[in-house]
Write a protein that holds these residues in place. Structure first.
Motif, short mmCIF file in Angstrom:
data_model
loop_
_atom_site.label_atom_id
_atom_site.label_comp_id
_atom_site.label_asym_id
_atom_site.label_seq_id
_atom_site.Cartn_x
_atom_site.Cartn_y
_atom_site.Cartn_z
N LEU A 1 0.95 -1.23 0.08
CA LEU A 1 -0.08 -0.04 0.02
C LEU A 1 0.81 0.93 0.22
CD1 LEU A 1 -2.58 -1.37 2.58
CD2 LEU A 1 -2.56 -1.83 0.23
N LEU A 2 0.72 2.13 -1.10
CA LEU A 2 1.44 3.19 -1.27
C LEU A 2 0.91 4.56 -0.31
CD1 LEU A 2 4.11 4.77 -2.33
CD2 LEU A 2 3.04 4.93 -4.62
N ARG A 3 1.12 4.76 0.63
CA ARG A 3 0.85 6.15 1.32
C ARG A 3 1.50 7.39 0.58
NH1 ARG A 3 1.91 9.05 6.91
NH2 ARG A 3 0.30 10.53 6.51
N THR A 4 0.56 8.23 0.16
CA THR A 4 1.12 9.56 -0.46
C THR A 4 0.54 10.68 -0.01
OG1 THR A 4 -0.66 9.47 -2.10
CG2 THR A 4 1.55 8.55 -2.65
N GLY A 5 -0.85 10.52 0.98
CA GLY A 5 -1.56 11.70 1.27
C GLY A 5 -2.51 12.32 0.44
N TRP A 6 -2.76 11.58 -0.57
CA TRP A 6 -3.54 12.14 -1.66
C TRP A 6 -4.99 11.67 -1.26
CZ3 TRP A 6 -0.76 14.50 -4.73
CH2 TRP A 6 -1.27 15.09 -5.93
N ASP A 7 -5.42 10.91 -0.22
CA ASP A 7 -6.66 10.77 0.42
C ASP A 7 -7.12 12.00 0.80
OD1 ASP A 7 -4.71 10.63 2.37
OD2 ASP A 7 -6.13 9.12 3.67
N ALA A 8 -6.35 13.02 1.22
CA ALA A 8 -6.84 14.31 1.91
C ALA A 8 -7.47 15.05 0.79
CB ALA A 8 -5.63 14.98 2.56
N ARG A 9 -7.34 14.89 -0.39
CA ARG A 9 -7.87 15.52 -1.49
C ARG A 9 -9.09 14.93 -2.03
NH1 ARG A 9 -3.51 17.83 -5.28
NH2 ARG A 9 -1.74 18.19 -4.02
N ALA A 10 -9.42 13.83 -1.72
CA ALA A 10 -10.69 13.11 -2.13
C ALA A 10 -12.09 13.84 -2.27
CB ALA A 10 -10.77 11.81 -1.46
N HIS A 11 -12.18 15.00 -1.37
CA HIS A 11 -13.09 15.47 -1.36
C HIS A 11 -13.30 16.58 -2.27
CE1 HIS A 11 -10.40 18.28 0.43
NE2 HIS A 11 -11.30 19.23 0.13
N ASP A 12 -12.59 16.82 -3.02
CA ASP A 12 -12.56 17.97 -4.35
C ASP A 12 -11.97 17.38 -5.46
OD1 ASP A 12 -11.47 19.96 -5.85
OD2 ASP A 12 -11.93 21.31 -4.14
N GLU A 13 -12.97 17.08 -6.41
CA GLU A 13 -12.50 16.42 -7.76
C GLU A 13 -11.21 17.18 -8.29
OE1 GLU A 13 -14.75 13.80 -10.36
OE2 GLU A 13 -14.72 15.61 -11.57
N GLU A 14 -11.34 18.25 -8.32
CA GLU A 14 -10.20 19.07 -9.02
C GLU A 14 -9.00 18.92 -8.30
OE1 GLU A 14 -9.10 23.91 -10.23
OE2 GLU A 14 -11.12 23.45 -9.45
N PRO B 1 6.84 -11.20 -4.30
CA PRO B 1 5.80 -12.16 -3.91
C PRO B 1 4.50 -11.70 -3.53
CG PRO B 1 7.19 -11.38 -1.96
CD PRO B 1 7.69 -10.68 -3.22
N LEU B 2 4.05 -10.35 -4.00
CA LEU B 2 2.87 -9.70 -3.68
C LEU B 2 1.76 -10.31 -4.69
CD1 LEU B 2 4.15 -6.03 -3.28
CD2 LEU B 2 3.74 -7.78 -1.27
N VAL B 3 0.59 -10.04 -4.36
CA VAL B 3 -0.68 -10.24 -5.14
C VAL B 3 -1.13 -9.08 -5.51
CG1 VAL B 3 -0.94 -12.42 -4.05
CG2 VAL B 3 -2.33 -10.42 -3.13
N GLY B 4 -0.95 -7.94 -4.92
CA GLY B 4 -1.44 -6.81 -5.51
C GLY B 4 -1.09 -5.39 -4.79
N VAL B 5 -1.30 -4.43 -5.40
CA VAL B 5 -0.90 -2.89 -4.67
C VAL B 5 -2.23 -1.95 -4.55
CG1 VAL B 5 1.38 -3.01 -5.70
CG2 VAL B 5 -0.62 -1.80 -6.99
N GLY B 6 -2.08 -1.41 -3.42
CA GLY B 6 -3.06 -0.29 -3.27
C GLY B 6 -2.65 1.05 -3.23
N VAL B 7 -3.30 1.96 -3.52
CA VAL B 7 -3.06 3.61 -3.77
C VAL B 7 -4.16 4.33 -3.40
CG1 VAL B 7 -1.52 3.03 -5.67
CG2 VAL B 7 -3.81 3.70 -6.21
N GLU B 8 -3.92 5.84 -2.89
CA GLU B 8 -4.85 6.46 -2.57
C GLU B 8 -5.38 7.31 -3.71
OE1 GLU B 8 -3.00 7.33 1.95
OE2 GLU B 8 -2.27 8.50 0.07
N THR B 9 -4.71 7.30 -5.00
CA THR B 9 -5.09 8.23 -5.90
C THR B 9 -6.15 7.42 -6.95
OG1 THR B 9 -3.08 7.10 -7.03
CG2 THR B 9 -2.91 9.29 -6.11
#
Length: 260
Positions: free
Chosen positions: A142-155, A183-191
């Motif tokens: 899981l790649l944490r980038t802080g991008w979830d803080a932007r999710a309230h505003d599409e722009e 050895p992973l099965v997947g990745v997760g992102v905030e974007t």
């Protein structure tokens, strides 16, 4: 006699030594959706159609039918979403064992705040492993980038004022390595997608889609609250609809995290 592991987990949830962290963004008509170049068809955002609401259409019940794309909100990408994985699994055929697994969280929120085009490299994963141990077999990065803080505003979330999307992700070699050597099965992102905003310009274009889905692995996007997870030790649960021939599905994602 050793305690049943399920009983142990129930006890840990009851006494607070294991916490459930919701990793899912709220899904509504305002949820940001990806925007492709104009020559391509677009995915719709969520739209609700009322069937009845305690009225003559249904006096004792309220319900709606929904219109939305498979890749809306916090969602999973199945291998068949991309041309390289077209012979792979649809959402309904993903083994449940692949949807529950150990998670590592690599925090690059500071780098992403400084450079919205930041991309993770294999060397940075190796550095993480030298501090925290090897990536887990059958696990998720899981790649944490802080991008979830932007999710309230599409722009802000899509961040395309420069003329093209700018959001963090993985470089092409990292995508290939995750698909073919990890050895992973997947990745997760905030974007909004599993590739970086600039990935149309990479070689190959959209390398996480190209390599990861082509290798029969998975991606989860628009995660939230990764800041609440430790670098290692959490258990990720991803719950998509069992959608026959589904290229993707909105999910409820959460993590079990030991506390104390």
């Amino acid at each position: 006699m050793a305690q049943n592991p399920v009983s142990s987990l129930i006890g840990a949830l009851a006494d607070g030594s294991v916490e459930i962290v919701d990793l899912t963004q709220p899904l509504s008509e305002k949820t940001p959706v990806i925007k492709l170049p104009e020559q391509f068809e677009q995915t719709p955002r969520l739209k609700r159609h009322e069937i009845s609401r305690y009225d003559e259409r249904g006096p004792a019940w309220a319900w709606n039918w929904l219109e939305l794309g498979e890749h809306t909100g916090t969602h999973l990408d199945a291998p068949i979403h991309w041309v390289t994985g077209r012979e792979g699994l649809d959402v309904s055929r993903i083994p449940p064992s692949h949807l529950v697994g150990p998670a590592v969280v690599i925090d690059k929120s500071a780098e992403s705040a400084e450079d919205p085009d930041y991309v993770l490299t294999v060397d940075e994963i190796r550095s993480f492993e030298s501090e925290h141990g090897p990536l887990p077999e059958g696990g998720w990065l899981l790649l944490r980038t802080g991008w979830d803080a932007r999710a309230h505003d599409e722009e802000l979330f899509l961040n395309a004022a420069s003329g093209r999307p700018q959001s963090p992700g993985f470089d092409a070699e990292c995508a290939r390595w995750l698909a073919e050597e990890s050895p992973l099965v997947g990745v997760g992102v905030e974007t909004v997608g599993i590739d970086a905003g600039a990935a149309a310009e990479f070689d190959p274009p959209f390398p996480v889609h190209y390599y990861l889905l082509g290798a029969g692995k998975y991606g989860v996007t628009q995660l939230a609250n990764l800041a609440s997870l430790p670098p290692t030790g959490a258990l990720l649960v991803v719950a998509p609809l069992k959608l026959v021939d589904g290229t993707g599905s909105p999910v409820r994602a959460f993590a079990l995290v030991p506390r104390g």
